[in-house]
Scaffold this motif. Structure first.
Motif, short mmCIF file in Angstrom:
data_model
loop_
_atom_site.label_atom_id
_atom_site.label_comp_id
_atom_site.label_asym_id
_atom_site.label_seq_id
_atom_site.Cartn_x
_atom_site.Cartn_y
_atom_site.Cartn_z
N ARG A 28 0.82 -1.22 -0.01
CA ARG A 28 0.18 -0.19 0.05
C ARG A 28 1.08 1.28 0.15
N PHE A 29 0.15 2.30 -0.41
CA PHE A 29 0.94 3.64 -0.32
C PHE A 29 0.22 4.39 0.82
N GLU A 30 0.99 5.16 1.73
CA GLU A 30 0.84 5.76 2.68
C GLU A 30 1.43 7.09 2.47
N PRO A 31 0.92 8.15 3.21
CA PRO A 31 1.46 9.58 2.95
C PRO A 31 3.24 9.61 3.42
N GLY A 32 3.73 9.51 2.52
CA GLY A 32 5.25 9.71 2.59
C GLY A 32 6.09 8.39 2.34
N TYR A 44 14.45 -6.63 -3.20
CA TYR A 44 13.41 -5.72 -2.97
C TYR A 44 13.09 -5.35 -1.89
N PRO A 45 12.81 -3.89 -1.49
CA PRO A 45 12.77 -3.29 -0.03
C PRO A 45 11.25 -3.64 0.43
N ASN A 46 11.19 -3.48 1.76
CA ASN A 46 9.61 -3.39 2.30
C ASN A 46 9.23 -2.12 2.30
N LEU A 47 9.81 -1.23 2.38
CA LEU A 47 9.55 0.33 2.56
C LEU A 47 10.61 1.20 1.31
N ASP A 56 8.76 11.43 10.25
CA ASP A 56 8.28 10.92 11.42
C ASP A 56 7.44 9.81 11.25
N GLN A 57 6.50 9.92 10.17
CA GLN A 57 5.70 8.84 9.58
C GLN A 57 6.45 7.51 9.23
N GLN A 58 7.52 7.97 8.41
CA GLN A 58 8.31 6.83 7.94
C GLN A 58 8.98 6.00 8.92
N LEU A 59 9.62 6.73 10.17
CA LEU A 59 10.03 6.15 11.21
C LEU A 59 9.24 5.31 11.91
N THR A 60 8.26 5.74 12.23
CA THR A 60 7.11 4.95 12.94
C THR A 60 6.60 3.62 12.07
N ALA A 61 6.41 3.86 10.93
CA ALA A 61 6.20 2.57 9.92
C ALA A 61 7.47 1.52 10.06
N ILE A 62 8.71 2.07 10.00
CA ILE A 62 9.80 1.25 10.35
C ILE A 62 9.98 0.60 11.23
N LEU A 64 7.59 -0.34 13.52
CA LEU A 64 6.76 -1.57 13.66
C LEU A 64 7.04 -2.42 12.61
N LEU A 65 7.84 -2.50 11.53
CA LEU A 65 8.37 -3.53 10.63
C LEU A 65 9.39 -4.04 11.46
N ALA A 66 9.94 -3.41 12.40
CA ALA A 66 11.30 -3.79 12.97
C ALA A 66 11.00 -4.57 14.05
N GLU A 67 9.69 -4.64 14.72
CA GLU A 67 9.18 -5.08 15.81
C GLU A 67 8.91 -6.61 15.50
N GLN A 68 8.75 -7.00 14.39
CA GLN A 68 8.38 -8.45 13.86
C GLN A 68 9.68 -9.16 14.13
#
Length: 234
Positions: A28-32, A44-47, A56-62, A64-68
């Motif tokens: 999906r595409f999110e703002p940013g 290929y990347p995840n983000l 800020d939005q990017q770091l929050t999403a990353i 969350l990915l890193a918590e897996q």
């Protein structure tokens, strides 16, 4: 969207989205940023970040990915704005975004090169083998990509053998060239880029390369317009 680096980043995010979806990923595409929250295809990347000011939005999403736990992740920081070392990622390479204005003159292509557009699944398998692909024979580019009218795989041949090639993807405001292989003949790049321009008249050609791989692009007339950084957690 007029900033050349943002155009290039969006084009690359569209390409990553197409390849990932061809592997069955839910993206999906999110703002940013663009994100694939599942397993990424090889190389290929995840983000992919698409806005230099949305850190800020990017770091929050990353985060969350890193918590897996127990899974590798890859992040393409399109603007070299992020420091991800504190969450366990490491940079693996930096690269230049490359930009060829639609009005820039090109060196002439090489006459005895024939550039064909890959049309069939078996041809795409041969193209991927020539590109280098995966050592175990796994596929990076599923044949379903051939049904996407925005995407083309170019094979530059001589005497029936693929010597060079590239992937093209058309997005809003640019045509991207990626996965370029030249078979040791830098003149092949002009022929590939000429085809890209014919498929998207009036649009810039964008891509990215690092190290010595940038040289033939610069020689042909591409400009380095910004830097990106790729981070991974193996």
């Amino acid at each position: 969207m007029s900033d050349p680096v943002v155009l290039a980043a969006w084009n690359n995010a569209d390409w990553c989205d197409a390849v990932s979806r061809a592997h069955g990923a839910a993206c999906r595409f999110e703002p940013g940023f663009w994100i694939n929250g599942g397993d990424a295809p090889p190389f290929y990347p995840n983000l992919v970040t698409t806005d230099p000011d949305a850190t800020d939005q990017q770091l929050t999403a990353i985060e969350l990915l890193a918590e897996q736990p127990g899974r590798g992740i890859g992040i393409k920081d399109s603007f070299s704005r992020l420091d991800l070392s504190d969450i366990g990622l490491q940079p693996i390479f930096d690269a230049d975004w490359l930009w060829l204005p639609p009005t820039a003159a090109l060196a002439a292509g090489v006459a005895d090169f024939g550039v064909a557009v890959v049309e069939a699944a078996d041809e795409l398998a041969l193209w991927e083998r020539a590109w280098g692909g995966m050592e175990n024979g796994g596929r990076v580019f599923p044949p379903s990509l051939l049904d996407d009218e925005r995407i083309s795989f170019l094979a530059l041949t001589r005497e029936g053998r693929i010597l060079a090639g590239a992937a093209l993807n058309l997005s809003n405001g640019a045509i991207g060239i990626s996965n370029v292989f030249l078979g040791g003949d830098e003149a092949a790049l002009a022929a590939l880029v000429e085809v890209a321009r014919r498929r998207a008249p009036g649009l810039p050609v964008v891509g990215y390369e690092s190290g010595d791989d940038r040289t033939p692009f610069h020689t042909l007339g591409f400009e380095s317009i910004g830097t990106l950084r790729v981070w991974i957690r193996p």
